[in-house]
Design a protein around this motif. Structure first.
Motif, mmCIF file in Angstrom:
data_model
loop_
_atom_site.group_PDB
_atom_site.id
_atom_site.type_symbol
_atom_site.label_atom_id
_atom_site.label_comp_id
_atom_site.label_asym_id
_atom_site.label_seq_id
_atom_site.Cartn_x
_atom_site.Cartn_y
_atom_site.Cartn_z
ATOM 1 N N GLY A 57 -44.456 4.554 39.053
ATOM 2 C CA GLY A 57 -45.291 3.929 39.789
ATOM 3 C C GLY A 57 -46.658 4.501 39.666
ATOM 4 N N TYR A 58 -47.144 5.037 38.644
ATOM 5 C CA TYR A 58 -48.351 5.518 38.319
ATOM 6 C C TYR A 58 -49.346 4.489 38.508
ATOM 7 C CZ TYR A 58 -52.364 7.710 35.967
ATOM 8 O OH TYR A 58 -53.682 8.250 35.518
ATOM 9 N N ALA A 59 -50.601 4.786 39.125
ATOM 10 C CA ALA A 59 -51.619 4.132 39.455
ATOM 11 C C ALA A 59 -51.341 2.941 40.629
ATOM 12 C CB ALA A 59 -52.329 3.231 38.154
ATOM 13 N N LEU A 60 -50.458 2.874 41.134
ATOM 14 C CA LEU A 60 -50.223 2.078 42.285
ATOM 15 C C LEU A 60 -50.922 2.489 43.532
ATOM 16 C CD1 LEU A 60 -46.459 0.644 41.813
ATOM 17 C CD2 LEU A 60 -48.528 -0.721 41.537
ATOM 18 N N SER A 61 -51.323 1.646 44.393
ATOM 19 C CA SER A 61 -51.902 2.157 45.607
ATOM 20 C C SER A 61 -50.979 2.601 46.692
ATOM 21 C CB SER A 61 -53.076 1.203 46.029
ATOM 22 O OG SER A 61 -52.438 0.188 46.513
ATOM 23 N N ASP A 62 -49.708 1.976 46.310
ATOM 24 C CA ASP A 62 -48.620 1.906 47.542
ATOM 25 C C ASP A 62 -47.371 2.152 46.716
ATOM 26 O OD1 ASP A 62 -46.659 1.698 49.314
ATOM 27 O OD2 ASP A 62 -47.547 -0.220 50.125
ATOM 28 N N ALA A 63 -46.614 3.408 47.018
ATOM 29 C CA ALA A 63 -45.648 3.821 46.327
ATOM 30 C C ALA A 63 -44.397 2.711 46.265
ATOM 31 C CB ALA A 63 -44.749 5.024 46.246
ATOM 32 N N SER A 64 -44.269 2.113 47.528
ATOM 33 C CA SER A 64 -43.403 1.053 47.817
ATOM 34 C C SER A 64 -43.170 -0.207 46.852
ATOM 35 C CB SER A 64 -43.326 0.661 49.057
ATOM 36 O OG SER A 64 -44.527 -0.170 49.411
ATOM 37 N N ARG A 119 -48.651 -12.512 29.689
ATOM 38 C CA ARG A 119 -49.814 -13.081 30.085
ATOM 39 C C ARG A 119 -50.794 -11.837 30.552
ATOM 40 N NH1 ARG A 119 -50.945 -13.276 35.669
ATOM 41 N NH2 ARG A 119 -49.244 -13.550 36.807
ATOM 42 N N ALA A 120 -52.091 -12.013 30.615
ATOM 43 C CA ALA A 120 -52.871 -10.888 31.116
ATOM 44 C C ALA A 120 -52.848 -11.107 32.752
ATOM 45 C CB ALA A 120 -54.481 -11.124 30.743
ATOM 46 N N GLY A 121 -53.243 -9.905 33.414
ATOM 47 C CA GLY A 121 -53.331 -9.851 34.820
ATOM 48 C C GLY A 121 -52.020 -9.139 35.496
ATOM 49 N N LEU A 122 -50.994 -8.564 34.729
ATOM 50 C CA LEU A 122 -50.026 -7.986 35.090
ATOM 51 C C LEU A 122 -50.206 -6.239 34.937
ATOM 52 C CD1 LEU A 122 -47.311 -10.151 33.436
ATOM 53 C CD2 LEU A 122 -48.213 -10.222 35.795
ATOM 54 N N THR A 123 -51.269 -5.876 34.125
ATOM 55 C CA THR A 123 -51.437 -4.580 34.088
ATOM 56 C C THR A 123 -52.899 -4.138 34.648
ATOM 57 O OG1 THR A 123 -52.251 -4.537 31.972
ATOM 58 C CG2 THR A 123 -49.901 -4.325 32.071
ATOM 59 N N ASN A 124 -53.213 -2.870 34.525
ATOM 60 C CA ASN A 124 -54.521 -2.486 34.986
ATOM 61 C C ASN A 124 -55.544 -2.574 33.994
ATOM 62 O OD1 ASN A 124 -53.808 -1.759 37.722
ATOM 63 N ND2 ASN A 124 -52.844 0.225 36.547
ATOM 64 N N ALA A 125 -54.891 -3.313 32.759
ATOM 65 C CA ALA A 125 -56.054 -3.620 31.639
ATOM 66 C C ALA A 125 -56.923 -4.582 31.729
ATOM 67 C CB ALA A 125 -55.283 -3.585 30.348
ATOM 68 N N ASP A 126 -58.219 -4.534 31.490
ATOM 69 C CA ASP A 126 -59.252 -5.704 31.401
ATOM 70 C C ASP A 126 -60.140 -5.242 30.525
ATOM 71 O OD1 ASP A 126 -60.818 -7.575 31.650
ATOM 72 O OD2 ASP A 126 -61.187 -7.549 33.686
ATOM 73 N N ILE A 127 -59.921 -5.255 29.118
ATOM 74 C CA ILE A 127 -60.884 -4.907 28.130
ATOM 75 C C ILE A 127 -62.312 -5.490 27.930
ATOM 76 C CG2 ILE A 127 -59.037 -4.440 26.495
ATOM 77 C CD1 ILE A 127 -59.603 -6.912 24.754
ATOM 78 N N ARG A 128 -62.516 -6.726 28.894
ATOM 79 C CA ARG A 128 -63.909 -7.054 28.799
ATOM 80 C C ARG A 128 -64.782 -6.129 29.641
ATOM 81 N NH1 ARG A 128 -61.976 -12.877 30.781
ATOM 82 N NH2 ARG A 128 -60.836 -11.542 32.206
ATOM 83 N N ARG A 129 -63.883 -5.531 30.476
ATOM 84 C CA ARG A 129 -64.885 -4.345 31.372
ATOM 85 C C ARG A 129 -64.562 -3.100 31.114
ATOM 86 N NH1 ARG A 129 -62.335 -6.186 37.417
ATOM 87 N NH2 ARG A 129 -63.870 -4.330 37.822
ATOM 88 N N GLY A 130 -64.107 -2.903 29.873
ATOM 89 C CA GLY A 130 -63.860 -1.660 29.287
ATOM 90 C C GLY A 130 -62.510 -0.843 29.872
ATOM 91 N N ASN A 161 -49.565 -3.336 37.344
ATOM 92 C CA ASN A 161 -49.937 -3.462 38.529
ATOM 93 C C ASN A 161 -48.813 -3.998 39.578
ATOM 94 O OD1 ASN A 161 -49.909 -6.105 38.092
ATOM 95 N ND2 ASN A 161 -51.977 -6.241 37.774
ATOM 96 N N ALA A 162 -49.104 -4.134 40.883
ATOM 97 C CA ALA A 162 -47.923 -4.621 41.626
ATOM 98 C C ALA A 162 -47.329 -5.623 41.617
ATOM 99 C CB ALA A 162 -48.694 -4.769 43.300
ATOM 100 N N GLU A 163 -47.850 -6.877 41.029
ATOM 101 C CA GLU A 163 -47.539 -8.040 40.400
ATOM 102 C C GLU A 163 -46.426 -7.597 39.106
ATOM 103 O OE1 GLU A 163 -46.319 -11.850 39.652
ATOM 104 O OE2 GLU A 163 -46.643 -10.885 41.360
ATOM 105 N N GLY A 164 -46.913 -6.719 38.326
ATOM 106 C CA GLY A 164 -46.125 -6.341 37.081
ATOM 107 C C GLY A 164 -44.716 -5.900 37.332
ATOM 108 N N HIS A 165 -45.189 -4.801 38.594
ATOM 109 C CA HIS A 165 -43.659 -4.210 39.031
ATOM 110 C C HIS A 165 -42.777 -5.256 39.602
ATOM 111 C CE1 HIS A 165 -44.123 0.105 38.442
ATOM 112 N NE2 HIS A 165 -45.551 -0.158 38.268
ATOM 113 N N ARG A 166 -43.297 -6.140 40.478
ATOM 114 C CA ARG A 166 -42.565 -7.379 40.966
ATOM 115 C C ARG A 166 -41.586 -7.949 39.697
ATOM 116 N NH1 ARG A 166 -41.978 -12.246 41.632
ATOM 117 N NH2 ARG A 166 -43.755 -12.868 40.379
ATOM 118 N N ARG A 167 -42.474 -8.114 38.717
ATOM 119 C CA ARG A 167 -41.776 -8.959 37.420
ATOM 120 C C ARG A 167 -40.604 -7.931 36.944
ATOM 121 N NH1 ARG A 167 -44.729 -13.177 34.026
ATOM 122 N NH2 ARG A 167 -45.779 -14.461 35.890
#
Length: 440
Positions: free
Chosen positions: A40-47, A221-232, A239-245
């Motif tokens: 669960g690295y980088a998640l704000s809530d371990a649950s 698709r994009a939006g399931l990880t913390n990556a956003d290369i447009r913002r570097g 992320n949380a949605e990625g873990h749900r998937r």
């Protein structure tokens, strides 16, 4: 006397509060092993981590032993040292995420995260300047080592926790949908990353020691990880949605709530995991008990394959075209499906012979026709002491099925092509087929 009783009760309460979590409960345990995705690295809530979500949905206690940055070699070392023995023996479900760091260590020159970012910047620069893409020359070596480590990991876990469902997740592409455009040039980081990830996912073994959940397919698709290369931002962690998937993909692969639906299967039976997997996927849903030695018929195999593939029997109602397969038979819709898909043919004289036992070489032919070129064998085909006994019409299919790992030979080096197939053997074949199709 009252003081002594009070003191004793107080001491007992204190003692139980100091015992490890789960020691005093009968709640089943879900054990998580592996890398930062499982931790669960980088998640704000371990649950929000997928192991914790799974445990919550299944009414289990989650024991998370995953370590951020862990490679397959490091997990194998931990297992070999006995570090996880007690946890493995007490687990009711085991989930494993490992493999991505085997590549990241190569990319980032030993693990430095800024090294990974620099590698991606360099890849973007090469693409935009037209100098082409490069993948590491050692990628094949990484994949080969990963394959060996994964095979050893799953064997070790199966030895320590026999009969327990061991679910591994393959490697998702964290950059799907991530594209940069500069004037007339663009760089598809998702497509670039896939060239590196695909060989690693192909390294997951086709074995019956574990169950593979294809999370690569759901990171579409994009939006399931913390990556956003447009913002570097290049952080590949879900992320949380990625873990749900991920949690959803695991339960889609094997409905764990139905794991114990069959009676008559013991954890010590070599076929326990394959049979319970098949039952949970409703392949054997009509059985209240399981007879591992029961001979599989041609009709029984087609029905099991159709149920494994998720075929709707209602879509294939009607006459089959075979005089010995009336529409009233339970396997009739699946035989219609298999004929329409080019998987099976009749046995001559307008018959299908649904009640005839299926042999190992016939099984290979039907598996090869089911895959129909969707999976290609790699490496040299196995050589058996009785290759001469394989029928000419089955030789290519036997080579294909054995090279893919779907059907195995015997300890004495023989294949025994005319031997009939048992229910336990069929379950193992279907689990291997699932793992082959789930590698991504």
């Amino acid at each position: 006397m009252k003081k002594r009783c009070f003191s004793l009760i107080f001491c007992l309460i204190l003692l139980f509060s100091l015992l490890p979590h789960g020691f005093c409960t009968d709640t089943p345990v879900l054990l998580a092993l592996g890398d930062s995705i499982a931790s669960g690295y980088a998640l704000s809530d371990a649950s929000q981590g997928f192991p914790e979500q799974l445990a919550s949905r299944l009414g289990m206690t989650c024991v998370n032993r995953a370590v951020a940055g862990q490679t397959s070699g490091e997990l194998l070392d931990a297992l070999s040292s006995g570090q996880h023995d007690a946890a493995l023996r007490s687990a009711s479900v085991i989930v494993i995420s490992v493999g991505a760091n085997d590549l990241l260590r190569e990319l980032s020159a030993g693990g430095a995260s800024d090294g990974l970012t620099a590698s991606l910047y360099l890849a973007i620069l090469r693409q935009l300047t037209g100098s082409g893409r490069e993948t590491p020359e050692s990628l094949r070596g990484i994949a080969d080592r990963l394959a060996g480590n994964l095979d050893a990991i799953f064997r070790r876990v199966a030895e320590l926790s026999p009969g327990t469902p061991v679910i591994a997740v393959n490697i998702p592409n964290p950059y799907n949908g991530q594209t940069l455009t500069f004037g007339s040039r663009s760089f598809d980081l998702g497509a670039f990353a896939e060239e590196w990830i695909s060989p690693l996912n192909a390294a997951f073994p086709v074995s019956a020691d574990y169950i593979l959940a294809d999370i690569h397919a759901v990171f579409d698709r994009a939006g399931l990880t913390n990556a956003d290369i447009r913002r570097g931002e290049y952080d590949p962690h879900p992320n949380a949605e990625g873990h749900r998937r991920i949690a959803d993909a695991i339960l889609d692969a094997v409905p764990l709530g139905d794991w114990n639906r069959l009676s008559g299967v013991s954890a010590s039976d070599w076929y326990c995991v394959p049979v319970r997997f098949a039952a949970a996927r409703t392949v054997f849903s009509s059985y209240s008990r399981f007879d591992p030695g029961q001979t599989v018929t041609r009709g029984g195999f087609v029905r099991a394959l159709g149920r494994y593939a998720g075929i709707s029997a209602l879509a294939y109602l009607g006459q089959t075209g075979f005089s010995d397969v009336p529409a009233s038979r339970a396997d009739a819709p699946y035989i219609r499906w298999a004929v329409s898909a080019g998987i099976v043919k009749g046995t001559g004289d307008g018959k299908f012979s649904p009640d005839a036992p299926i042999t190992r070489e016939q099984l290979c032919v039907l598996l090869a026709q089911y895959l129909a070129g969707s999976a290609s064998p790699s490496g040299s085909p196995a050589v058996f002491t009785d290759d001469y006994a394989v029928s000419g019409w089955a030789r290519t299919a036997v080579r294909t099925a054995t090279s893919l790992g779907l059907v195995q030979g015997f300890a004495d080096g023989s294949f025994r092509p005319q031997k009939t197939v048992t229910g336990a053997e069929l379950a193992a074949v279907l689990l291997r087929l699932h793992n082959l199709e789930s590698r991504g």
